[in-house]
Design a protein around this motif. Structure first.
Motif, PDB file in Angstrom:
ATOM      1  N   LYS A  97      34.982  27.092  37.263  1.00 50.82           N
ATOM      2  CA  LYS A  97      34.887  27.343  35.902  1.00 50.82           C
ATOM      3  C   LYS A  97      34.924  28.858  35.631  1.00 50.82           C
ATOM      4  CE  LYS A  97      32.931  24.684  33.085  1.00 50.82           C
ATOM      5  NZ  LYS A  97      31.699  23.807  32.058  1.00 50.82           N
ATOM      6  N   LEU A  98      35.791  29.375  35.127  1.00 51.20           N
ATOM      7  CA  LEU A  98      36.361  30.645  35.006  1.00 51.20           C
ATOM      8  C   LEU A  98      36.593  30.911  33.415  1.00 51.20           C
ATOM      9  CD1 LEU A  98      38.599  31.414  37.711  1.00 51.20           C
ATOM     10  CD2 LEU A  98      36.155  31.404  37.775  1.00 51.20           C
ATOM     11  N   PHE A  99      36.186  32.152  33.317  1.00 43.06           N
ATOM     12  CA  PHE A  99      36.538  32.707  31.707  1.00 43.06           C
ATOM     13  C   PHE A  99      37.463  33.861  32.079  1.00 43.06           C
ATOM     14  CE2 PHE A  99      32.399  30.715  30.907  1.00 43.06           C
ATOM     15  CZ  PHE A  99      32.282  30.099  29.900  1.00 43.06           C
ATOM     16  N   LEU A 100      38.834  33.695  31.484  1.00 38.28           N
ATOM     17  CA  LEU A 100      39.888  34.449  32.024  1.00 38.28           C
ATOM     18  C   LEU A 100      40.365  35.249  30.668  1.00 38.28           C
ATOM     19  CD1 LEU A 100      41.639  32.122  34.417  1.00 38.28           C
ATOM     20  CD2 LEU A 100      39.966  34.203  35.047  1.00 38.28           C
ATOM     21  N   LEU A 101      41.278  36.293  30.923  1.00 41.62           N
ATOM     22  CA  LEU A 101      41.865  36.841  29.764  1.00 41.62           C
ATOM     23  C   LEU A 101      43.154  36.652  29.909  1.00 41.62           C
ATOM     24  CD1 LEU A 101      39.916  40.236  29.679  1.00 41.62           C
ATOM     25  CD2 LEU A 101      39.543  38.388  28.357  1.00 41.62           C
ATOM     26  N   ASP A 102      44.168  36.417  28.716  1.00 40.46           N
ATOM     27  CA  ASP A 102      45.633  36.255  28.926  1.00 40.46           C
ATOM     28  C   ASP A 102      46.152  37.609  28.673  1.00 40.46           C
ATOM     29  OD1 ASP A 102      45.097  36.483  26.371  1.00 40.46           O
ATOM     30  OD2 ASP A 102      45.968  34.426  25.651  1.00 40.46           O
ATOM     31  N   ARG A 103      47.333  37.869  28.425  1.00 41.09           N
ATOM     32  CA  ARG A 103      48.011  39.038  28.330  1.00 41.09           C
ATOM     33  C   ARG A 103      47.660  39.403  26.910  1.00 41.09           C
ATOM     34  NH1 ARG A 103      49.740  41.964  32.129  1.00 41.09           N
ATOM     35  NH2 ARG A 103      51.325  41.018  33.456  1.00 41.09           N
ATOM     36  N   GLN A 104      47.490  38.826  25.958  1.00 39.96           N
ATOM     37  CA  GLN A 104      47.041  39.157  24.438  1.00 39.96           C
ATOM     38  C   GLN A 104      45.476  39.447  24.478  1.00 39.96           C
ATOM     39  OE1 GLN A 104      48.789  36.288  24.951  1.00 39.96           O
ATOM     40  NE2 GLN A 104      50.550  37.488  24.472  1.00 39.96           N
ATOM     41  N   GLY A 105      44.840  39.368  25.580  1.00 38.61           N
ATOM     42  CA  GLY A 105      43.329  39.627  25.494  1.00 38.61           C
ATOM     43  C   GLY A 105      42.437  38.720  25.100  1.00 38.61           C
ATOM     44  N   ALA A 106      43.053  37.478  24.890  1.00 40.21           N
ATOM     45  CA  ALA A 106      42.133  36.184  24.490  1.00 40.21           C
ATOM     46  C   ALA A 106      41.432  35.675  25.597  1.00 40.21           C
ATOM     47  CB  ALA A 106      42.888  35.456  23.560  1.00 40.21           C
ATOM     48  N   HIS A 107      40.101  35.147  25.351  1.00 40.92           N
ATOM     49  CA  HIS A 107      39.266  34.638  26.388  1.00 40.92           C
ATOM     50  C   HIS A 107      39.580  33.176  26.431  1.00 40.92           C
ATOM     51  CE1 HIS A 107      36.458  37.962  27.013  1.00 40.92           C
ATOM     52  NE2 HIS A 107      36.740  38.306  25.579  1.00 40.92           N
ATOM     53  N   ILE A 108      39.869  32.802  27.786  1.00 41.59           N
ATOM     54  CA  ILE A 108      40.206  31.397  28.053  1.00 41.59           C
ATOM     55  C   ILE A 108      39.209  30.985  28.883  1.00 41.59           C
ATOM     56  CG2 ILE A 108      42.003  29.873  28.843  1.00 41.59           C
ATOM     57  CD1 ILE A 108      42.869  31.239  26.275  1.00 41.59           C
ATOM     58  N   GLU A 109      38.918  29.618  28.613  1.00 42.57           N
ATOM     59  CA  GLU A 109      38.031  29.064  29.640  1.00 42.57           C
ATOM     60  C   GLU A 109      38.812  27.871  30.435  1.00 42.57           C
ATOM     61  OE1 GLU A 109      34.730  26.970  27.824  1.00 42.57           O
ATOM     62  OE2 GLU A 109      33.968  26.040  29.601  1.00 42.57           O
ATOM     63  N   ALA A 110      38.716  28.086  31.734  1.00 44.87           N
ATOM     64  CA  ALA A 110      39.729  26.961  32.525  1.00 44.87           C
ATOM     65  C   ALA A 110      38.766  26.766  33.861  1.00 44.87           C
ATOM     66  CB  ALA A 110      40.894  27.712  32.895  1.00 44.87           C
ATOM     67  N   GLU A 111      39.212  25.579  34.437  1.00 47.08           N
ATOM     68  CA  GLU A 111      38.556  25.243  35.708  1.00 47.08           C
ATOM     69  C   GLU A 111      39.584  25.080  36.642  1.00 47.08           C
ATOM     70  OE1 GLU A 111      34.887  22.268  37.248  1.00 47.08           O
ATOM     71  OE2 GLU A 111      35.667  22.344  35.021  1.00 47.08           O
ATOM     72  N   PRO A 112      40.367  26.237  37.319  1.00 43.20           N
ATOM     73  CA  PRO A 112      41.413  25.669  38.305  1.00 43.20           C
ATOM     74  C   PRO A 112      40.980  25.718  39.420  1.00 43.20           C
ATOM     75  CG  PRO A 112      41.191  28.246  37.659  1.00 43.20           C
ATOM     76  CD  PRO A 112      40.050  27.355  36.731  1.00 43.20           C
ATOM     77  N   LEU A 113      41.897  25.129  40.412  1.00 39.99           N
ATOM     78  CA  LEU A 113      41.612  25.394  41.743  1.00 39.99           C
ATOM     79  C   LEU A 113      41.848  26.703  42.335  1.00 39.99           C
ATOM     80  CD1 LEU A 113      41.111  23.393  44.288  1.00 39.99           C
ATOM     81  CD2 LEU A 113      43.586  23.358  44.528  1.00 39.99           C
TER      82      LEU A 113
END
Length: 310
Positions: A97-113
């Motif tokens: 489970k990660l908290f990532l930043l997209d190109r616009q700088g928005a915080h995105i919560e995802a759980e990728p492999l």
């Protein structure tokens, strides 16, 4: 990587998938001796990978694999080492489970492999083994490499991804994980969730204003013994005491029997006298205790006489 035991006996397939059970097939199931050899192989591979990446400690070991929900893909060459087989390398993956930043700088919560560790023996590199192992994992997971996250990839691993899968444009992150262009575009809304912005610390809800004003008024009122007669604190305490004394118990005290008026006056006089003695004992150090005792004896005699005439 060679070992003093038969690798083909431990791993029957060219690519074996290991998890927390440390079982590579039917042969190793229920065999503690074979599982001990498998643990030795994993530990040696983890140390070799840490040394190649110049890490202070291995991030892959048999004990860690047993306590984590990760999968380890192990590639072997069955014909080498006189038919005993050698271990070519491994690839460890797991969901995070990660908290990532997209190109616009928005915080995105995802759980990728995520690719957590990847190693091919130095003497077997540039022979296509790494591509074979990575493609096997992608087919087993039915996944595209652009939809994965990569934990602290080495420069050699980044060049491998750029050459084999055209992953060159990464999105900067504040953590150790690397994601590439297309990670956010090729995922559904169910796989990505925007993290709501945090409310400012100074914001106050409307109902809390009334609560704070009530606290301020209570702080202005002195404690109960010093409160004025009509203060809210004294009225609340009096109501509370009244609620305890009136109707709070299902049983009431029995009515007092009728007493003689002379007896009541004598008791009232004695009580007032004892109260005076008690008050004098509080404020004077030179109280005549002998006189007080004589007066008390005199009152007791009068009381006995009155009781004998009633």
């Amino acid at each position: 990587m060679e070992f003093p035991f038969d690798i083909n006996q431990l791993f029957s397939e060219r690519v074996s998938i290991l998890d927390q059970t440390l079982v590579a097939g039917r042969k190793s199931a229920g065999r503690p001796d074979l599982q001990a050899h498998i643990a030795t192989v994993i530990d040696e591979l983890g140390r070799a990978s840490a040394k190649a990446q110049q890490l202070t400690a291995p991030i892959t070991s048999a004990s860690k694999l047993q306590t984590q929900r990760h999968q380890l893909y192990l590639l072997k060459d069955a014909e080498s080492n006189g038919g005993r087989g050698v271990v070519v390398g491994f690839l460890k993956v797991g969901y995070k489970k990660l908290f990532l930043l997209d190109r616009q700088g928005a915080h995105i919560e995802a759980e990728p492999l995520c690719v957590l560790d990847f190693y091919i023996s130095e003497n077997l590199q540039r022979h296509g083994y790494g591509l074979e192992l990575f493609d096997f994992m992608l087919q087993h997971k039915n996944l595209e490499p652009v939809l994965m996250a990569y934990d602290r990839p080495s420069p050699k691993f980044l060049s491998f991804l750029a050459k084999q899968y055209c992953l060159t444009q990464s999105v900067p992150q504040v953590n150790n994980f690397v994601v590439f262009e297309g990670f956010f575009l090729n995922r559904s809304a169910a796989q990505l969730r925007k993290v709501p912005l945090r409310k400012p610390d100074g914001e106050i809800k409307p109902y809390s204003l009334m609560e704070r004003e009530a606290v301020r008024q209570e702080q202005r009122v002195p404690p109960w013994p010093f409160a004025p007669p009509h203060s809210p604190q004294r009225s609340v305490s009096s109501q509370y005491s009244h609620s305890l004394s009136v109707g709070s118990s299902p049983r009431r005290a029995p009515p007092r029997a009728a007493q003689s008026p002379l007896l009541d006056r004598c008791r009232a006089r004695r009580t007032s006298h004892q109260g005076l003695v008690a008050s004098l004992s509080l404020y004077s150090r030179h109280l005549d205790v002998r006189a007080a005792r004589q007066q008390d004896t005199h009152l007791t005699g009068i009381l006995s006489v009155m009781l004998s005439h009633t």
